[in-house]
Design an enzyme around this catalytic site. Structure first.
Site, PDB file in Angstrom:
ATOM      1  N   GLY A  51       0.803  -1.219   0.000  1.00 26.00           N
ATOM      2  CA  GLY A  51       0.000   0.000   0.000  1.00 26.00           C
ATOM      3  C   GLY A  51       0.836   1.269   0.000  1.00 26.00           C
ATOM      4  N   HIS A  52       0.131   2.398  -0.051  1.00 25.92           N
ATOM      5  CA  HIS A  52       0.825   3.686  -0.163  1.00 25.92           C
ATOM      6  C   HIS A  52       1.597   4.019   1.112  1.00 25.92           C
ATOM      7  CE1 HIS A  52      -3.079   5.969   1.239  1.00 25.92           C
ATOM      8  NE2 HIS A  52      -2.609   5.179   2.165  1.00 25.92           N
ATOM      9  N   ASN A  53       2.724   4.707   0.911  1.00 21.33           N
ATOM     10  CA  ASN A  53       3.599   5.183   1.995  1.00 21.33           C
ATOM     11  C   ASN A  53       4.318   4.061   2.740  1.00 21.33           C
ATOM     12  OD1 ASN A  53       2.462   7.609   1.279  1.00 21.33           O
ATOM     13  ND2 ASN A  53       1.466   8.001   3.234  1.00 21.33           N
TER      14      ASN A  53
END
Length: 355
Positions: free
Chosen positions: A257-259
């Protein structure tokens, strides 16, 4: 009548002395220096010209009947091997086997051009503002966007899509149908078929009036020597970069996922799911179908068992299992207690029925 295809052909033959130079493995006393190998095979299927190895004691009985030309063996099994076996002693037989396999079949170590041709295929679409170093291979159907930069020795497979401003280093392999956008890719990176990097992270401001999309303006950064499996997705960051550290190996159908920040030399097995803003420190291993919630940290060298679900921070070196994940020892004791309770309940039920 159809011919039987051979997909990988050995580039050379390796004699005993070659294997010693390559891996440090030592022949047992009396082994002929004239023995050479040109293929690799498991113990039970190996024959003339084949190299095999033994590292797992489960396969010890196969030594007596194996017809392999050479067998790499761990020192701890040497006294249990038949005297007539053609053995070379290696501290890490499986690693030595891999080194020899790469020497014999270098094309198998990373995806190759389907067409075997060097340079840019006439059937590829390369934007005039893209910059490709000498020695880049681009297969038919691939699309390379404006201002993308690709280093020498890199292969872009058929129908792969490289978005605007993407940077890809040298000696990489981007397989057929991979899609890469908003990403910086290091050197010697392997990205298998159907992988998608740099698409939107899953970010919404949720509320009773509906879910408002949060623009994802970060990037994906893939460091050197990373391998990413088929069908894996790596979301770009929302307001920072999603990072995968050097040497990390990611299996098929993994979701990052993001980050997320994945450290160096981590191993993520098939169907792992890592929620946004999670941090994996170096050398973390996550078994198949394990997952994390977001915004937690998994410490250096921790091991997460298959199908475990991690909801809290994990200390360095910990071994976790279960849902929610807990220390492996606690999980094992819990299972043993549950098994005993089930057995006792069954006994009481049977006794009551007999009465």
């Amino acid at each position: 009548m159809m011919t039987d295809p051979v997909f990988f052909r050995a580039r050379s033959r390796l004699a005993v002395a070659d294997i010693t130079r390559l891996t440090g493995a030592e022949p047992i006393e009396g082994l002929s220096a004239d023995i050479a190998v040109e293929r690799v095979a498991p113990l039970d299927q190996a024959g003339e010209g084949d190299l095999s190895f033994l590292e797992n004691p489960h396969y010890l009985p196969m030594l007596a009947t194996s017809k392999a030309a050479l067998i790499l063996i761990s020192p701890k099994f040497l006294d249990r091997a038949p005297k007539s076996a053609p053995l070379m002693v290696a501290r890490e037989p499986y690693r030595a086997f891999a080194q020899i396999g790469i020497a014999l079949f270098p094309e198998a170590a990373r995806p190759q051009s389907f067409f075997g041709a060097k340079g840019v295929s006439p059937g590829a679409v390369v934007h005039p503002e893209a910059r490709l170093e000498i020695g880049v291979t681009v297969d038919p159907g691939a699309v390379i966007g404006p201002r993308a930069e690709i280093g020498a020795g890199t292969i872009i497979g058929a129908n792969a899509v490289i978005g605007p401003d993407v940077r890809i280093g040298r000696d990489c392999s981007i397989s057929a149908n991979a899609v890469i956008q908003h990403s910086l890719i290091g050197n010697r990176v392997i990205i298998h078929s159907g992988a998608c990097l740099g698409q939107d992270g899953f970010g919404f401001s949720m509320g009773p009036r509906g879910h408002l999309k949060v623009p994802q303006v970060g990037r994906v950064v893939i460091q050197d020597d990373v391998e990413i499996g088929a069908g894996t997705t790596v979301d770009r960051g929302a307001n920072r970069d999603t990072i995968v550290g050097e040497g990390t190996k990611i299996d098929n159908q993994v979701q990052i996922g993001h980050n997320v920040m994945v450290g160096r030399h981590c191993v993520l097995v098939a169907k792992v799911g890592i929620s946004g803003s999670t941090v994996l420190e170096d050398f973390v291993v996550m078994g198949g179908a394990s997952a994390t919630v977001g915004h937690i940290r998994i410490g250096m060298g921790a091991q997460i068992a298959g199908a475990a679900n991690v909801k809290d921070d994990v200390p360095p070196g910990a071994r976790m299992a279960g849902t929610p994940a807990q220390p492996l020892g606690d999980f094992a004791r819990e299972l043993a207690l549950l098994k005993r309770l089930v057995k006792e309940t069954r006994v009481r039920s049977d006794t009551k029925n007999e009465g």
